[in-house]
Scaffold this motif. Structure first.
Motif, mmCIF file in Angstrom:
data_model
loop_
_atom_site.group_PDB
_atom_site.id
_atom_site.type_symbol
_atom_site.label_atom_id
_atom_site.label_comp_id
_atom_site.label_asym_id
_atom_site.label_seq_id
_atom_site.Cartn_x
_atom_site.Cartn_y
_atom_site.Cartn_z
ATOM 1 N N MET A 1 43.191 48.548 45.749
ATOM 2 C CA MET A 1 42.870 47.133 45.869
ATOM 3 C C MET A 1 42.587 46.841 47.335
ATOM 4 S SD MET A 1 45.226 43.800 45.057
ATOM 5 C CE MET A 1 44.679 43.329 43.451
ATOM 6 N N THR A 2 41.431 46.281 47.572
ATOM 7 C CA THR A 2 41.060 45.959 48.943
ATOM 8 C C THR A 2 41.663 44.619 49.355
ATOM 9 O OG1 THR A 2 39.058 44.805 48.290
ATOM 10 C CG2 THR A 2 38.872 47.183 48.649
ATOM 11 N N GLU A 3 41.624 44.380 50.630
ATOM 12 C CA GLU A 3 42.185 43.136 51.156
ATOM 13 C C GLU A 3 41.397 41.919 50.671
ATOM 14 O OE1 GLU A 3 42.815 41.239 55.544
ATOM 15 O OE2 GLU A 3 43.179 43.382 55.298
ATOM 16 N N GLY A 4 40.085 42.050 50.610
ATOM 17 C CA GLY A 4 39.245 40.959 50.138
ATOM 18 C C GLY A 4 39.510 40.616 48.685
ATOM 19 N N LEU A 5 39.686 41.637 47.863
ATOM 20 C CA LEU A 5 39.986 41.417 46.449
ATOM 21 C C LEU A 5 41.348 40.754 46.274
ATOM 22 C CD1 LEU A 5 39.036 41.836 43.544
ATOM 23 C CD2 LEU A 5 40.110 44.082 43.605
ATOM 24 N N PHE A 6 42.315 41.161 47.099
ATOM 25 C CA PHE A 6 43.636 40.544 47.051
ATOM 26 C C PHE A 6 43.567 39.057 47.377
ATOM 27 C CE2 PHE A 6 47.354 39.177 49.508
ATOM 28 C CZ PHE A 6 48.321 39.267 48.520
ATOM 29 N N TYR A 7 42.872 38.719 48.459
ATOM 30 C CA TYR A 7 42.772 37.314 48.863
ATOM 31 C C TYR A 7 41.963 36.487 47.878
ATOM 32 C CZ TYR A 7 45.054 38.324 53.262
ATOM 33 O OH TYR A 7 45.973 38.682 54.208
ATOM 34 N N ASP A 8 40.949 37.096 47.267
ATOM 35 C CA ASP A 8 40.171 36.385 46.264
ATOM 36 C C ASP A 8 41.020 36.088 45.028
ATOM 37 O OD1 ASP A 8 37.710 35.256 45.312
ATOM 38 O OD2 ASP A 8 37.576 36.988 43.954
ATOM 39 N N THR A 9 41.812 37.049 44.605
ATOM 40 C CA THR A 9 42.699 36.840 43.457
ATOM 41 C C THR A 9 43.772 35.807 43.781
ATOM 42 O OG1 THR A 9 42.338 39.136 42.823
ATOM 43 C CG2 THR A 9 44.168 38.004 41.782
ATOM 44 N N LEU A 10 44.287 35.843 44.995
ATOM 45 C CA LEU A 10 45.271 34.853 45.426
ATOM 46 C C LEU A 10 44.662 33.461 45.444
ATOM 47 C CD1 LEU A 10 48.145 34.383 46.531
ATOM 48 C CD2 LEU A 10 47.198 34.737 48.805
ATOM 49 N N ARG A 11 43.438 33.338 45.924
ATOM 50 C CA ARG A 11 42.742 32.055 45.946
ATOM 51 C C ARG A 11 42.528 31.532 44.533
ATOM 52 N NH1 ARG A 11 37.999 30.601 44.733
ATOM 53 N NH2 ARG A 11 37.214 32.721 44.586
ATOM 54 N N GLN A 12 42.131 32.407 43.608
ATOM 55 C CA GLN A 12 41.948 32.003 42.217
ATOM 56 C C GLN A 12 43.262 31.542 41.600
ATOM 57 O OE1 GLN A 12 40.236 35.389 40.287
ATOM 58 N NE2 GLN A 12 38.145 34.889 40.908
ATOM 59 N N GLY A 13 44.342 32.252 41.899
ATOM 60 C CA GLY A 13 45.654 31.870 41.376
ATOM 61 C C GLY A 13 46.110 30.517 41.888
#
Length: 88
Positions: A1-13
């Motif tokens: 999991m990349t950092e960008g994907l993590f932050y995008d998922t966090l933003r969606q949550g």
């Protein structure tokens, strides 16, 4: 999991959390303002008068919007989190 994907998922949550909580918080705000205005106009300073109507309004809105909340959470888990867990 990349950092960008993590932050995008966090933003969606966080967006899902705000979307789910918005109806209840809006009704709590409106009920609080209405009761406060009523208390100011009538000079009634009863503590339970602020609590009971707000609680009833919140419970009513929660009951009405429960299906919306459930569908929003299921959609988030089904489309965002499960593919991440499965590695797809």
């Amino acid at each position: 999991m990349t950092e960008g994907l993590f932050y995008d998922t966090l933003r969606q949550g966080l967006l899902v959390a705000v979307t789910i909580s918005l109806p209840i918080l809006t009704v709590a705000l409106l009920a609080g303002v209405a009761v406060g205005l009523f208390q100011a106009l009538t000079s009634i300073q009863e503590m339970t008068l602020t609590f009971v109507p707000k609680l009833l309004a919140i419970l009513l809105v929660f009951w009405v919007s429960m299906s919306f909340m459930t569908e929003t959470l299921q959609d988030f888990f089904r489309n965002a989190l499960i593919p991440l867990i499965a590695g797809a």
